[in-house]
Scaffold this motif. Structure first.
Motif, PDB file in Angstrom:
ATOM      1  N   ARG A 122       0.842  -1.194   0.000  1.00  0.00           N
ATOM      2  CA  ARG A 122       0.000   0.000   0.000  1.00  0.00           C
ATOM      3  C   ARG A 122       0.881   1.249   0.000  1.00  0.00           C
ATOM      4  O   ARG A 122       1.529   1.556   1.012  1.00  0.00           O
ATOM      5  CB  ARG A 122      -0.934   0.020   1.217  1.00  0.00           C
ATOM      6  CG  ARG A 122      -1.963  -1.086   1.223  1.00  0.00           C
ATOM      7  CD  ARG A 122      -3.044  -0.804   2.253  1.00  0.00           C
ATOM      8  NE  ARG A 122      -3.816   0.384   1.905  1.00  0.00           N
ATOM      9  CZ  ARG A 122      -4.805   0.885   2.652  1.00  0.00           C
ATOM     10  NH1 ARG A 122      -5.117   0.311   3.799  1.00  0.00           N
ATOM     11  NH2 ARG A 122      -5.465   1.958   2.270  1.00  0.00           N
ATOM     12  N   PRO A 123       0.908   1.985  -1.096  1.00  0.00           N
ATOM     13  CA  PRO A 123       1.689   3.218  -1.111  1.00  0.00           C
ATOM     14  C   PRO A 123       1.095   4.235  -0.138  1.00  0.00           C
ATOM     15  O   PRO A 123      -0.095   4.201   0.166  1.00  0.00           O
ATOM     16  CB  PRO A 123       1.578   3.698  -2.560  1.00  0.00           C
ATOM     17  CG  PRO A 123       0.374   3.003  -3.106  1.00  0.00           C
ATOM     18  CD  PRO A 123       0.251   1.706  -2.376  1.00  0.00           C
ATOM     19  N   GLU A 124       1.918   5.159   0.343  1.00  0.00           N
ATOM     20  CA  GLU A 124       1.464   6.134   1.329  1.00  0.00           C
ATOM     21  C   GLU A 124       0.502   7.144   0.726  1.00  0.00           C
ATOM     22  O   GLU A 124      -0.462   7.559   1.377  1.00  0.00           O
ATOM     23  CB  GLU A 124       2.667   6.859   1.952  1.00  0.00           C
ATOM     24  CG  GLU A 124       3.510   5.990   2.849  1.00  0.00           C
ATOM     25  CD  GLU A 124       2.735   5.505   4.067  1.00  0.00           C
ATOM     26  OE1 GLU A 124       1.927   6.292   4.617  1.00  0.00           O
ATOM     27  OE2 GLU A 124       2.933   4.339   4.472  1.00  0.00           O
ATOM     28  N   THR A 125       0.757   7.572  -0.498  1.00  0.00           N
ATOM     29  CA  THR A 125      -0.040   8.650  -1.096  1.00  0.00           C
ATOM     30  C   THR A 125      -0.542   8.268  -2.482  1.00  0.00           C
ATOM     31  O   THR A 125      -0.025   7.340  -3.128  1.00  0.00           O
ATOM     32  CB  THR A 125       0.795   9.936  -1.223  1.00  0.00           C
ATOM     33  OG1 THR A 125       1.836   9.722  -2.191  1.00  0.00           O
ATOM     34  CG2 THR A 125       1.400  10.337   0.116  1.00  0.00           C
ATOM     35  N   THR A 126      -1.526   9.032  -2.935  1.00  0.00           N
ATOM     36  CA  THR A 126      -2.052   8.832  -4.286  1.00  0.00           C
ATOM     37  C   THR A 126      -0.980   9.118  -5.328  1.00  0.00           C
ATOM     38  O   THR A 126      -0.893   8.426  -6.351  1.00  0.00           O
ATOM     39  CB  THR A 126      -3.262   9.756  -4.506  1.00  0.00           C
ATOM     40  OG1 THR A 126      -4.306   9.375  -3.595  1.00  0.00           O
ATOM     41  CG2 THR A 126      -3.781   9.665  -5.930  1.00  0.00           C
ATOM     42  N   GLY A 127      -0.145  10.135  -5.073  1.00  0.00           N
ATOM     43  CA  GLY A 127       0.927  10.438  -6.010  1.00  0.00           C
ATOM     44  C   GLY A 127       1.882   9.264  -6.184  1.00  0.00           C
ATOM     45  O   GLY A 127       2.284   8.934  -7.310  1.00  0.00           O
TER      46      GLY A 127
END
Length: 235
Positions: A122-127
């Motif tokens: 799961r990446p931390e941010t949408t970017g």
């Protein structure tokens, strides 16, 4: 005594510039400060007084806040430019079945049972998630404005026709609002300068019978004024 001002918070993807321009035209002497806030912190920013007003995404914990719905955003899928899903202009949820799906920790799409197979990482941010989309790790489901905000030449997006929309709302502290906040709410809602929800409503239109009776009364009054006092009526 501090000079009056207004601080408006907004979550990523929301573009309050038009509202700020309208504010500066109506209140050139009162500064309006725009403050970006993370989606997870938007409601708390109003409660703790960091901002006076916030534009946020729903659902959110809006305890203690008055919420004014504004509009619904289209939900889209972000994919690499060479993905098969770029062939049609729109896709459905079924088109995403079996696709690896990225789920960033700042995800704002409320879609129980969203299609695709969630990727373990799961990446931390949408970017960061969109960077992984470009690398071919998976697809990403986001509001359309976030897809535009994080635009890259190597990715694109397609609207998902049967996906739930992403609601955007204005939130303020519960209770009576100061005049400046009411004015900003009016701008967001498109009210014209000088308009007010508290203005006295126009009187109801008279019925045809009421108009006729009014004309008869006016003619009778005119006849009384025309006759000289003490002069007998003609026979």
């Amino acid at each position: 005594m501090n000079a009056p001002s207004l601080t408006v918070g907004y979550v990523p993807g929301v573009t309050p510039a038009k509202w700020a321009r309208n504010w500066s035209q109506r209140h050139p002497q009162i500064p309006l400060h725009l403050r970006p806030v993370a989606a997870a912190d938007a409601a708390a920013a109003v409660r703790d007084g960091t901002v006076d007003v916030v534009v946020l995404r729903l659902p959110s914990d809006t305890t203690g806040l008055a919420v004014i719905p504004l509009y619904d955003e289209t939900t889209v899928a972000v994919v690499p430019n060479d993905h098969l899903l770029t062939v049609p202009d729109e896709i459905t949820a079924a088109d995403l079945d079996g696709e690896p799906r990225l789920l960033p920790r700042d995800d704002v799409v409320d879609w129980t049972g969203a299609p695709g197979a969630p990727v373990d990482h799961r990446p931390e941010t949408t970017g960061e998630a969109i960077e992984l989309v470009a690398a071919g790790v998976g697809v990403l489901i986001v509001p359309q404005s976030l897809a535009r905000l994080h635009h890259r030449k190597d990715v694109t997006y397609r609207p998902i026709t049967d996906a739930p929309p992403c609601p955007v709302a204005l939130a303020v502290a519960e209770g009576p609002q100061p005049a400046l906040i009411e004015d900003f709410i009016g701008i967001v809602r498109g009210r014209r300068p000088g308009s007010s929800r508290g203005q006295t409503p126009p009187p109801p239109k008279r019925t045809a019978r009421e108009k006729t009776l009014a004309k008869q009364a006016a003619r009778a009054a005119a006849g009384k004024v025309a006759r000289k006092p003490g002069r007998p009526r003609g026979r």
